[in-house]
Motif scaffolding. Structure first.
Motif, PDB file in Angstrom:
ATOM      1  N   ILE A  40      -9.540  -9.777   7.161  1.00 41.63           N
ATOM      2  CA  ILE A  40      -9.960  -9.726   5.519  1.00 41.63           C
ATOM      3  C   ILE A  40      -8.789 -10.200   5.081  1.00 41.63           C
ATOM      4  O   ILE A  40      -7.449  -9.989   5.167  1.00 41.63           O
ATOM      5  N   GLY A  41      -8.840 -11.008   3.961  1.00 41.76           N
ATOM      6  CA  GLY A  41      -7.988 -11.773   3.153  1.00 41.76           C
ATOM      7  C   GLY A  41      -7.973 -11.248   1.736  1.00 41.76           C
ATOM      8  O   GLY A  41      -8.910 -10.539   1.462  1.00 41.76           O
ATOM      9  N   LEU A  97       4.415 -15.890  -1.495  1.00 45.68           N
ATOM     10  CA  LEU A  97       3.515 -14.825  -1.865  1.00 45.68           C
ATOM     11  C   LEU A  97       3.799 -13.920  -0.641  1.00 45.68           C
ATOM     12  O   LEU A  97       3.487 -14.348   0.465  1.00 45.68           O
ATOM     13  N   VAL A  98       4.243 -12.516  -0.481  1.00 44.65           N
ATOM     14  CA  VAL A  98       4.474 -11.557   0.656  1.00 44.65           C
ATOM     15  C   VAL A  98       3.844 -10.191   0.192  1.00 44.65           C
ATOM     16  O   VAL A  98       4.198  -9.646  -0.807  1.00 44.65           O
ATOM     17  N   VAL A  99       3.097 -10.060   1.333  1.00 42.62           N
ATOM     18  CA  VAL A  99       2.494  -8.636   1.274  1.00 42.62           C
ATOM     19  C   VAL A  99       2.808  -8.047   2.596  1.00 42.62           C
ATOM     20  O   VAL A  99       2.175  -8.763   3.548  1.00 42.62           O
ATOM     21  N   PRO A 100       3.684  -7.005   2.715  1.00 46.18           N
ATOM     22  CA  PRO A 100       4.055  -6.395   4.001  1.00 46.18           C
ATOM     23  C   PRO A 100       2.807  -5.917   4.763  1.00 46.18           C
ATOM     24  O   PRO A 100       2.344  -4.881   4.213  1.00 46.18           O
ATOM     25  N   LYS A 127       2.890  -3.224  -2.378  1.00 46.36           N
ATOM     26  CA  LYS A 127       2.966  -2.194  -1.308  1.00 46.36           C
ATOM     27  C   LYS A 127       2.357  -2.355   0.092  1.00 46.36           C
ATOM     28  O   LYS A 127       1.455  -2.882   0.145  1.00 46.36           O
ATOM     29  N   GLY A 128       3.128  -2.243   0.941  1.00 49.34           N
ATOM     30  CA  GLY A 128       2.987  -2.632   2.167  1.00 49.34           C
ATOM     31  C   GLY A 128       1.967  -1.688   3.116  1.00 49.34           C
ATOM     32  O   GLY A 128       1.813  -0.600   2.554  1.00 49.34           O
ATOM     33  N   LEU A 129       1.570  -1.957   4.393  1.00 47.41           N
ATOM     34  CA  LEU A 129       0.642  -1.127   4.955  1.00 47.41           C
ATOM     35  C   LEU A 129       1.260  -1.270   6.616  1.00 47.41           C
ATOM     36  O   LEU A 129       1.387  -2.345   6.915  1.00 47.41           O
ATOM     37  N   THR A 146      -8.561   2.007   7.229  1.00 50.12           N
ATOM     38  CA  THR A 146      -7.272   2.302   6.563  1.00 50.12           C
ATOM     39  C   THR A 146      -6.876   1.010   5.786  1.00 50.12           C
ATOM     40  O   THR A 146      -6.475   1.169   4.784  1.00 50.12           O
ATOM     41  N   VAL A 147      -7.210  -0.080   6.118  1.00 47.34           N
ATOM     42  CA  VAL A 147      -6.941  -1.296   5.726  1.00 47.34           C
ATOM     43  C   VAL A 147      -7.590  -1.528   4.383  1.00 47.34           C
ATOM     44  O   VAL A 147      -7.184  -2.000   3.342  1.00 47.34           O
ATOM     45  N   ASN A 148      -8.893  -1.087   4.564  1.00 47.62           N
ATOM     46  CA  ASN A 148     -10.024  -1.328   3.230  1.00 47.62           C
ATOM     47  C   ASN A 148      -9.656  -0.483   2.115  1.00 47.62           C
ATOM     48  O   ASN A 148      -9.396  -0.812   1.045  1.00 47.62           O
ATOM     49  N   ARG A 149      -8.873   0.805   2.379  1.00 44.59           N
ATOM     50  CA  ARG A 149      -8.391   1.790   1.336  1.00 44.59           C
ATOM     51  C   ARG A 149      -7.142   1.135   0.890  1.00 44.59           C
ATOM     52  O   ARG A 149      -6.922   1.138  -0.371  1.00 44.59           O
ATOM     53  N   TRP A 150      -6.420   0.382   1.593  1.00 47.88           N
ATOM     54  CA  TRP A 150      -4.970  -0.134   1.136  1.00 47.88           C
ATOM     55  C   TRP A 150      -5.466  -1.333   0.174  1.00 47.88           C
ATOM     56  O   TRP A 150      -4.687  -1.306  -0.740  1.00 47.88           O
ATOM     57  N   ILE A 151      -6.344  -2.061   0.557  1.00 50.75           N
ATOM     58  CA  ILE A 151      -6.594  -3.187  -0.140  1.00 50.75           C
ATOM     59  C   ILE A 151      -6.976  -2.666  -1.527  1.00 50.75           C
ATOM     60  O   ILE A 151      -6.845  -3.306  -2.595  1.00 50.75           O
ATOM     61  N   GLU A 152      -7.926  -1.696  -1.548  1.00 53.03           N
ATOM     62  CA  GLU A 152      -8.614  -1.070  -2.797  1.00 53.03           C
ATOM     63  C   GLU A 152      -7.482  -0.924  -3.628  1.00 53.03           C
ATOM     64  O   GLU A 152      -7.448  -0.972  -4.831  1.00 53.03           O
ATOM     65  N   GLN A 153      -6.230  -0.386  -3.286  1.00 60.95           N
ATOM     66  CA  GLN A 153      -5.289   0.007  -3.997  1.00 60.95           C
ATOM     67  C   GLN A 153      -4.491  -0.869  -4.548  1.00 60.95           C
ATOM     68  O   GLN A 153      -3.568  -0.789  -5.468  1.00 60.95           O
ATOM     69  N   LEU A 154      -4.422  -1.985  -3.844  1.00 61.05           N
ATOM     70  CA  LEU A 154      -3.426  -2.829  -4.419  1.00 61.05           C
ATOM     71  C   LEU A 154      -3.854  -3.624  -5.819  1.00 61.05           C
ATOM     72  O   LEU A 154      -4.864  -3.547  -6.337  1.00 61.05           O
TER      73      LEU A 154
END
Length: 154
Positions: A40-41, A97-100, A127-129, A146-154
């Protein structure tokens, strides 16, 4: 970067000659598949969209020439400073561009976000994950959620 082979751009309206690169690639064995599934990008698209007008302006003015995505960070040992050296060697008209994001076995992101902010002075670090390696390996559906929830919060 020192030691890196560069392909010179075409001159006098002629296209860039990639024949040397193509010939080399044709001699290489095909890549070995190391992962299955989806990647997922687009992680931090909200931050980029908010900055889009300013970014477009700077690109048009020639102040930003390239965007480089760094998908990792240095280790604690001084010999593991690849990303720092790479970032320092980039021309000043590049944007990094950095996303941890990492997997771990108990340490989480540790101090990754503050380390990146310290190394990349003046940058905004999203915010990293951190996903437990055990979860990523044995419970892909949970890791995906977990990754999808994180992406939605970014």
């Amino acid at each position: 970067m020192p030691g890196t082979k560069h392909i010179e751009p075409g001159r006098d309206g002629k296209p860039t000659d990639f024949s040397e690169l193509i010939a080399h690639a044709q001699k290489c064995p095909p890549p070995t598949e190391i992962e299955h599934g989806e990647i997922i990008g687009g992680f931090a698209h909200h931050q980029v969209i908010e900055l889009a007008p300013k970014i477009i302006e700077l690109v048009k003015e020639g102040k930003i020439r390239k965007f480089v995505v760094m998908a990792g960070c240095d280790g604690r040992m001084p010999s593991r400073d690849y990303y720092t050296k790479f970032a320092e060697a980039l021309p000043k008209d590049c944007v990094i561009l950095v996303v941890p994001f990492c997997t771990h076995e108990g340490s989480g992101l540790s101090n990754t976000e503050s380390y990146i902010a310290d190394v990349c002075k003046g940058s905004t670090v999203a915010k990293g994950l951190a996903v437990r390696g055990e979860t990523a390996q044995n419970n892909r559906e949970q890791a995906r959620k977990t990754v999808n929830r994180w992406i939605e919060q970014l």
